[in-house]
Enzyme design. Structure first.
Site, PDB file in Angstrom:
ATOM      1  N   GLN A 235      51.270  43.611  47.663  1.00  7.92           N
ATOM      2  CA  GLN A 235      50.315  42.551  47.142  1.00  7.92           C
ATOM      3  C   GLN A 235      50.866  41.779  46.037  1.00  7.92           C
ATOM      4  O   GLN A 235      50.423  40.651  45.728  1.00  7.92           O
ATOM      5  CB  GLN A 235      48.856  42.884  46.985  1.00  7.92           C
ATOM      6  CG  GLN A 235      48.127  43.464  48.216  1.00  7.92           C
ATOM      7  CD  GLN A 235      46.698  43.888  48.017  1.00  7.92           C
ATOM      8  OE1 GLN A 235      46.083  44.942  48.423  1.00  7.92           O
ATOM      9  NE2 GLN A 235      45.921  43.066  47.070  1.00  7.92           N
ATOM     10  N   ARG A 382      38.200  44.620  47.693  1.00  9.70           N
ATOM     11  CA  ARG A 382      37.578  43.516  47.085  1.00  9.70           C
ATOM     12  C   ARG A 382      36.610  43.767  46.147  1.00  9.70           C
ATOM     13  O   ARG A 382      35.308  43.548  45.977  1.00  9.70           O
ATOM     14  CB  ARG A 382      36.568  43.121  48.461  1.00  9.70           C
ATOM     15  CG  ARG A 382      37.405  42.332  49.568  1.00  9.70           C
ATOM     16  CD  ARG A 382      36.368  41.913  50.761  1.00  9.70           C
ATOM     17  NE  ARG A 382      36.778  40.782  51.076  1.00  9.70           N
ATOM     18  CZ  ARG A 382      37.083  40.228  52.178  1.00  9.70           C
ATOM     19  NH1 ARG A 382      36.962  41.089  53.233  1.00  9.70           N
ATOM     20  NH2 ARG A 382      37.260  39.081  52.604  1.00  9.70           N
ATOM     21  N   CYS A 383      37.025  44.490  44.880  1.00 12.44           N
ATOM     22  CA  CYS A 383      36.379  44.805  43.658  1.00 12.44           C
ATOM     23  C   CYS A 383      36.368  43.874  42.749  1.00 12.44           C
ATOM     24  O   CYS A 383      35.658  44.320  41.761  1.00 12.44           O
ATOM     25  CB  CYS A 383      36.874  46.129  43.496  1.00 12.44           C
ATOM     26  SG  CYS A 383      38.511  45.994  42.839  1.00 12.44           S
ATOM     27  N   GLU A 758      36.443  38.084  47.101  1.00  9.21           N
ATOM     28  CA  GLU A 758      35.751  39.355  46.862  1.00  9.21           C
ATOM     29  C   GLU A 758      34.323  39.404  46.953  1.00  9.21           C
ATOM     30  O   GLU A 758      33.578  40.244  46.917  1.00  9.21           O
ATOM     31  CB  GLU A 758      36.522  39.917  45.547  1.00  9.21           C
ATOM     32  CG  GLU A 758      37.880  40.551  45.908  1.00  9.21           C
ATOM     33  CD  GLU A 758      38.651  40.740  44.842  1.00  9.21           C
ATOM     34  OE1 GLU A 758      38.428  39.842  43.895  1.00  9.21           O
ATOM     35  OE2 GLU A 758      39.116  41.547  44.765  1.00  9.21           O
TER      36      GLU A 758
END
Ligand code: MCN
Ligand code: CUM
Length: 804
Positions: A235, A382-383, A758
């Site tokens: 990523q 997705r934090c 997110e």
């Protein structure tokens, strides 16, 4: 110069901002032409596979590789001893800790990497893994962070128990850090004097994003040219290149890192894993490419998990329901190594946004990080760097306060929202919220679902249940969230000392098409589609004529990558700024060609026109051609621009969600009848892509709230390492989501856009959880922990005497 096409048609031809342009990457993905890491098959590639520990805590007495080496096709078996001379048996983590690459004397979690087998193919490698003989001596296992802080057992024998960690003093040999924000004394004083105080403890369980494609890489050391190429599921490819250079000593220009197509990242692919290091070493040793791709079990057992936060809160209010103070303490279970991928100065991420969407005058947050015998990680799924935990915490505290006050939770929220005119708003825990209009969003949401009608229906159902006429109860889950995304300001945020800016480089070709490269990398978010739209609107060239490239460090400008929903806030801003540089040069060229002063022309969709005489113009296509053939004397030819963007602030998207659920108290099965999601991410680039992001994030929220967990037994055995045991929702469980929006642009972002990737997860988890808890509220429920799987829901009903 007659124009046959109307202005509206020209706008629509651009496929720019606001257009639900179909995803350009999907032609490739839906026709089997995706290029994922396991599709990479260079001639002569060897395969690596790990010997992993069956124990959660054990000393390694010996490792015997003879039988494995004797197997036909096995080329090498690496252990810590082989890596030690290179200084690579341990590696630094992004959180300032260090982590074993291969077990060095002991293992600290089940599934930990012990030895790396390199063989001619995957099957032989797997067989050889079974032949490596490791003698373990079991040690006491600690899976509970509270017990860990009391235990005499030293988990990290490599650390001086008295020495401070990366984030200051440590209280105990199994303690990692204490992080405090806000005014504890002042907050306690306010809470002690308050009319009303609600207290609650809650556990946000450990979970895992479980991307469809697990993590992997191919390392190829070209010994002739001295070049290392590393393809992988990264990523943040540039950061991987820098880390690889620092660790290996290979000069950074001799390393090329490429992220090919990625089959979902969700934060699981931010960190650096032992597989990457071992593959690189193995390729250097063997001189041929080495591939390592983990399987599902390895992914679930050993790569970055999410959450595992024990949160204790106190919230105070006046009799009218105005919140006066908030106190939060977190015990954070980080597992065996602190490998959280947070910006350096934030060991608990942005958890200090736990005051949420509410105007809370004073607050305190304290977080203690603790080692246990579990896999390392903590920030993924997705934090937005622990904003999931923060929003869950505050949205549960609001519900608990509403119960304490016997008040409607929607009204309690409304009373306490930060007001539109208070933005930019400085929160008690140090953030400057850029923009928001919470009341408008809330009213729209409640109206859309007929909130008052729902409450009436719920009351009727409660009465019917009490009369024995039904065995289902009804829950109305509410959540209102404020996100913080777009790390972001280099002055506050860095990873390993690299400031978190991002970049875009754009090159216009003579015939008016373009290629743009960015420092981010899509893992399914559709960047090739949407970044082209930002540029189309900025430079007046159709998105169809702009190729977006990401993920190759040899060609893309340096960027910090994609996570924390930062691509739009940071790289999206860089794209707009690079586009504006192109436009500035194009303006000079247009004015020259039209023989007027620069100030006498203005940009209009896809061209520069003479002010007041729009029939006299030069299209961007004409200008591009001129830039290469007939540029202004003295002006350098070409039409290119690059922008490195350091955002002045983060962006604060927000949203209002409502979930309506039926619960069968005898089976514990919830049925979601309605899910309404209003999101405000500022300027919307591609509404269809946004909707897709929201559907995905909500589905993952459903998973986490209603069943998904990474659980361990007392021996540290991982209990859910297969998809038989790890809940992944399918079309069967997923409701029909209703999406909606308001638009409150970010005042500091060049196009006013905020992130969204997110948000649905951050806001969705408390919404699903609140729906379950709200159903039981009329029967005396105050709080139960997630995941609300069928058994736990049944048990809540049972504990409340509903089966009597
Ligand atoms: N978008 C838009 N308008 C806005 C904001 C965003 O049209 N105002 C679009 C963007 O152009 C982009 C998408 O929505 O195509 C997501 O943008 P953004 O919110 O900036 O998030 P990122 O691109 O940085 O993606 C990261 C985010 C994170 S951190 C996780 S985790 C997650 C998520 O994205 N992982 C995903 N969504 C995912 N979706 C897929 N398919 N796969 C993942 O691994
Ligand atoms: Cu926190 S998961 Mo996303 O930031 O890659």
């Amino acid at each position: 110069m007659k124009d046959e096409v109307t202005r509206d048609e020209r706008v629509s031809n651009l496929k720019g901002l606001g257009c639900s342009r179909k995803r350009v990457e999907d032609a490739r993905f839906t026709q089997g032409k995706g290029n994922y890491i396991d599709d990479m098959n260079l001639p002569g590639t060897l395969t690596g596979d790990f010997v992993r520990s069956p124990y959660a805590h054990a000393r390694i007495k010996s490792i015997n590789i003879d039988a494995a080496m004797a197997l036909d096709g096995v080329v090498a078996v690496l252990t810590a001893k082989d890596l030690e001379p290179l200084g690579l048996h341990w590696m630094p983590t992004l959180a300032g800790d260090k982590q074993m690459v291969l077990a060095d004397g002991k293992v600290l979690f089940q599934g930990q990497e012990v030895a790396f087998v390199v063989a001619s193919d995957r099957y032989i490698a797997s067989d050889a893994v079974e032949l490596v003989e490791v003698e373990y001596e079991e040690l006491p296992v600690i899976v509970d962070p509270f017990k860990s802080m009391q235990s005499d057992v030293v988990l990290r024998e490599d650390l001086d128990p008295k020495a401070p960690g990366a984030h200051g003093p440590r209280k105990h040999h199994n303690h990692i850090f204490t992080w405090e924000v806000g005014d504890e004394e002042g907050t306690n004083a306010v809470i002690d004097d308050a009319d009303i105080v609600a207290e609650e403890s809650m556990y946000y369980h450990r979970t895992h994003p479980c991307p469809l494609e697990p993590c992997g890489c191919v390392a190829s050391m070209d010994k002739v040219n001295g070049k290392l190429t590393l393809w992988g599921t990264f990523q943040a490819p540039h950061v991987v290149r820098t880390v690889a250079s620092l660790l290996s000593g290979i000069e950074e220009h001799n390393i090329r890192v490429v992220s090919p197509d990625i089959g979902g990242g969700f934060g699981n692919k931010v960190g650096v894993y032992p597989g990457y290091i071992c593959s690189i070493v193995a390729s250097i040793v063997t001189g041929v490419p080495v591939k390592w791709v983990e399987d599902r079990m390895e992914n679930l057992m050993s790569t970055a998990f999410a959450r595992d936060y024990w949160m204790k809160g106190k919230i105070s209010a006046t009799k009218e329901g105005k919140i006066t103070g908030l106190h939060c303490h977190v015990t954070a279970d980080h597992g065996a190594f602190d490998a959280c991928a947070d910006p350096t100065k934030f060991p608990a991420g942005f958890m200090n946004i736990c005051t949420g969407s509410y105007d809370i005058p004073i607050a305190y947050l304290g977080v203690d990080g603790v080692y246990t015998n579990k896999a390392p990680g903590g920030v993924s799924y997705r934090c937005s760097f622990r904003v999931t935990e923060a929003v869950y915490f505050i949205e549960r505290m609001i519900e608990v306060l509403a119960i304490e006050m016997d008040m409607d939770a929607a009204e309690l929220r409304r009373i306490n929202f930060i007001k539109k005119e208070q933005f930019p708003y400085n929160s008690a825990l140090g953030w400057e919220y850029d923009s928001g209009d919470y009341h408008t969003a809330w009213d729209k949401a409640l109206k859309a679902v007929d909130y008052d009608g729902l409450r009436k229906e719920q009351a009727e159902r409660v009465a019917a249940f009490k009369r024995g006429e039904t065995r289902t109860i009804m829950g109305i889950g509410l959540s209102f969230f404020t996100e913080i995304v777009g790390a972001g300001p280099v002055k506050n945020c860095d990873i390993l000392g690299m400031g978190m800016f991002d970049s875009c480089e754009i090159r216009i070709h003579p015939t008016g098409s373009a290629v743009a490269r960015l420092g981010t990398i899509s893992q399914g978010q559709g960047h090739a589609t949407t970044f082209a739209q930002i540029l189309a609107s900025e430079i007046g060239i159709s998105a169809e004529s702009i190729t977006i490239e990401e993920g190759d460090t040899d060609t893309a400008p340096y960027g910090l990558g994609t996570y924390g929903s930062r691509s739009t806030p940071v790289a999206g801003a860089a794209a707009a700024m690079a586009g504006r540089k192109i436009r500035a040069k194009a303006q000079m060229i247009a004015a020259y060609l039209l023989e007027v002063h620069d100030d006498d022309v203005e940009f209009d969709v896809d061209r520069f026109v003479i002010k007041g005489a729009p029939e006299r113009f030069k299209t961007m296509g004409e200008i591009a051609y001129a830039a290469y053939n007939q540029a202004i004397p003295g002006l350098e030819p070409g039409l290119e621009a690059v922008s490195y963007y350091d955002p002045p602030n983060m962006t604060y998207p927000f949203g209002a969600y409502v979930c309506v659920m039926d619960i069968d108290v005898d089976t514990g099965v919830p049925t979601i009848n309605r899910f309404y999601a209003l999101d405000d991410c500022g300027t919307r680039i591609n509404p269809m892509v946004i909707e897709g992001q929201i559907h995905g994030g909500l589905t993952e929220a459903l998973a986490v709230a209603l069943g998904q967990e990474i659980a361990y037994d007392d021996m540290g055995n991982h209990k859910n390492a297969t998809l038989m045991d790890f809940f992944l929702p399918t079309a069967w469980e997923v409701p029909n989501y209703e999406t909606d929006f308001t638009v409150t642009p970010s005042p500091h972002h060049p196009i006013g856009a905020k992130g969204v990737g997110e948000s649905p997860h951050v806001g969705g988890v408390p919404c699903f959880s609140n729906a379950v808890q709200d159903a039981f509220r009329p029967f005396g429920n105050r709080h139960t922990n997630m995941p609300h799987d069928h058994w736990r829901i049944w048990k809540t009903a049972n504990d409340l005497g509903m089966h009597d």
